[in-house]
Scaffold this motif. Structure first.
Motif, short mmCIF file in Angstrom:
data_model
loop_
_atom_site.label_atom_id
_atom_site.label_comp_id
_atom_site.label_asym_id
_atom_site.label_seq_id
_atom_site.Cartn_x
_atom_site.Cartn_y
_atom_site.Cartn_z
N VAL A 270 0.82 -1.21 0.00
CA VAL A 270 0.00 0.00 0.00
C VAL A 270 0.86 1.26 0.00
O VAL A 270 0.54 2.24 -0.68
N HIS A 271 1.95 1.24 0.75
CA HIS A 271 2.77 2.45 0.89
C HIS A 271 3.40 2.88 -0.44
O HIS A 271 3.87 4.02 -0.57
N LEU A 272 3.43 1.97 -1.43
CA LEU A 272 3.99 2.31 -2.74
C LEU A 272 2.94 2.76 -3.75
O LEU A 272 3.29 3.14 -4.86
N ARG A 273 1.70 2.74 -3.37
CA ARG A 273 0.61 3.09 -4.30
C ARG A 273 0.30 4.58 -4.24
O ARG A 273 -0.83 5.00 -3.97
N SER A 274 1.30 5.37 -4.50
CA SER A 274 1.11 6.82 -4.43
C SER A 274 0.31 7.36 -5.61
O SER A 274 -0.07 8.54 -5.61
N ASP A 275 0.01 6.51 -6.61
CA ASP A 275 -0.83 6.94 -7.72
C ASP A 275 -2.31 6.89 -7.35
O ASP A 275 -3.16 7.38 -8.11
N LYS A 276 -2.63 6.27 -6.21
CA LYS A 276 -4.02 6.15 -5.77
C LYS A 276 -4.32 7.18 -4.69
O LYS A 276 -3.42 7.65 -3.98
N ASN A 277 -5.61 7.53 -4.56
CA ASN A 277 -6.01 8.34 -3.41
C ASN A 277 -6.55 7.44 -2.31
O ASN A 277 -6.69 6.22 -2.49
N LEU A 278 -6.89 8.00 -1.17
CA LEU A 278 -7.29 7.20 -0.01
C LEU A 278 -8.59 6.43 -0.29
O LEU A 278 -8.74 5.29 0.16
#
Length: 473
Positions: free
Chosen positions: A381-389
């Motif tokens: 999850v911590h690498l999914r910076s392309d997604k929002n919360l």
């Protein structure tokens, strides 16, 4: 020769014509017609020119394989989803030509001409370093197995023991755990049973012998025997022939396991130890006893009984456990056991008056917590910076909700450390997502806590467990 064309008369179809040469020029023909849900078999000779001889006989046979049954079976397979088999065909690909595929299954099954393809062997590593071999049938074969399961299950289900919970309608693992929890309060000792390699060691002849007690339908018996003997295809394409066992992963396997253990264990326990309650879920079970001496005797008797059915108890996983609490303060080597993902042991509990006491009760096992944590790490999850919360919540909430609904049924506070760890993972995501929070973990947790207070239903563990980031509460 199989005739695949459908008749003009509703629910009346020619499903098979079998031609066998006899002495001279004559041939023996067997024509099978379906009328509603009945099969009519015509047998007789011809003179080689297609003319029927005198003495043509007709036999009626009840059969449960209907077009509606095949359709219902497909709906169940679709709901359960599942991986592709040896043909690599997914459910979506099967649906592209759904009508023809379902008709082909019905046509072949109703004529006795369906032969199951090999199951895809998948190796699953176990915690002890060993491996478990699963057998994944094709989508078509799962539909066919479900058809027979729908036929057979209503015949055997009324005979099953009430303390058998595995893979049965209106019964679940949670029911088994809840019953075991109450029985552990009344009985001081438990025999924790585990049958060694149960699905891999089922004797085919014994299975067929037991199934015949409930049905004499020749097609049902024919297909069960074929599935038992179906080959397994390894990853390198090698075909392995089985002379015992039934593949884990098959639709019909759990029902066959229940039929087998109903006679080999459940009924025998009811006759020999009628005063001792037990809970069984597939090949895992526990028996409640009053004394240690009784528990040892019961274990010995069960071991002898299973040997008669060519099975054996696992020497390490089968053990005798003392149910310790405030009123049972003895000391013994085994004071806890695992059952269906829960660990039963002495725990601190609070009664309705707010007083704390030691109670023997179940909570999520360490093994299950480790498995959940490893699954969360694989999400990255911590690498999914392309997604929002909101995207992250939408992706993983169904899985989180499933874990909480199962493992949080009893003593849910044991899940708190697992989901606090997930909150830390979300905080790391916040730090990578927004530049203003980089290298400011406390600010990231505070911001996440504010979001949790404003939208407590965003993540399932926030609303169901109340585990929100500590900063910002």
């Amino acid at each position: 020769m199989r005739v695949p064309t459908q008749s003009a008369v509703a629910e009346q179809s020619v499903v098979a014509v079998k031609s066998v040469k006899t002495d001279g020029a004559k041939r023996l023909h067997c024509l099978a017609l379906t009328i509603g849900q009945q099969f009519v078999f015509f047998e007789g000779g011809t003179d080689g020119q297609g003319r029927t001889e005198k003495g043509m006989s007709m036999k009626r046979k009840q059969c449960c394989i209907s077009k509606q049954g095949v359709l219902e079976a497909y709906k169940q397979v679709k709901r359960n989803k599942g991986a592709a088999g040896v043909d690599s065909q997914t459910i979506d690909e099967f649906e592209e030509n759904l009508e023809d595929n379902l008709y082909k299954i019905w046509n072949r099954m109703s004529s006795g001409a369906y032969f199951p393809p090999p199951v895809r062997a998948v190796v699953i590593p176990k915690d002890n370093g060993k491996e478990r071999l699963l057998g994944i049938p094709t989508v078509e074969d799962r539909v066919a197995q479900t058809v027979i399961k729908i036929c057979l299950e209503p015949l055997v289900e009324p005979h099953f023991h009430p303390d058998s919970y595995g893979y049965r309608p209106n019964k679940s693992a949670i029911d088994a755990i809840g019953t075991a929890r109450k029985k552990c309060w009344d009985y001081d000792w438990v025999v924790d049973l585990d049958i060694k390699g149960f699905f891999d060691n089922l004797d085919h002849s014994l299975v067929m012998q037991l199934v015949k007690k409930y049905t004499d339908d020749r097609l049902v018996l024919l297909y069960i025997e074929r599935w038992l003997k179906a080959q397994a295809q390894l990853a390198d394409g090698t075909l392995v022939t089985r002379n015992k066992g039934t593949p884990q992963g098959g639709v019909i396997s759990p029902l066959l396991a229940n039929i087998f253990l109903h006679t080999a264990f459940d009924s025998w326990m009811g006759d020999k130890f009628s005063t001792l309650p037990f809970e069984r879920y597939a090949d895992d079970g526990i028996v409640h006893c009053k004394t240690e001496k009784q528990a040892k005797f019961v274990r010995s008797c069960i071991e002898k009984q299973l040997k008669k059915w060519k099975l054996e108890l696992h020497p390490e996983k089968t053990k005798i456990v003392y149910c310790k609490d405030d009123d049972r303060a003895g000391k013994y080597p085994n004071e806890k056991f695992d059952f269906l993902g829960y660990t039963f042991r002495a725990r601190c509990s609070k009664n309705k008056w707010g007083k704390y006491f030691i109670n023997f009760s179940p909570a999520v096992s360490d093994k299950a917590k480790k498995s959940i944590t490893q699954a969360m790490r694989r999400w990255k999850v911590h690498l999914r910076s392309d997604k929002n919360l909101e995207d992250i919540a939408h992706m993983f909430n169904p899985i989180i909700r499933g874990w909480i609904n199962y493992y949080g049924k009893f003593y849910k506070s044991a899940l708190y450390p697992v989901f606090r760890h997930f909150n830390c993972t979300l905080s790391r995501w916040v730090e990578r997502k927004y530049k203003r929070f980089r290298n400011h973990s406390r600010r990231a947790k505070y911001w996440l806590g504010l979001i949790a207070r404003r939208e407590p239903s965003l993540f399932a563990h926030w609303s169901l467990l109340g585990i929100i980031p500590s900063v910002g509460q």
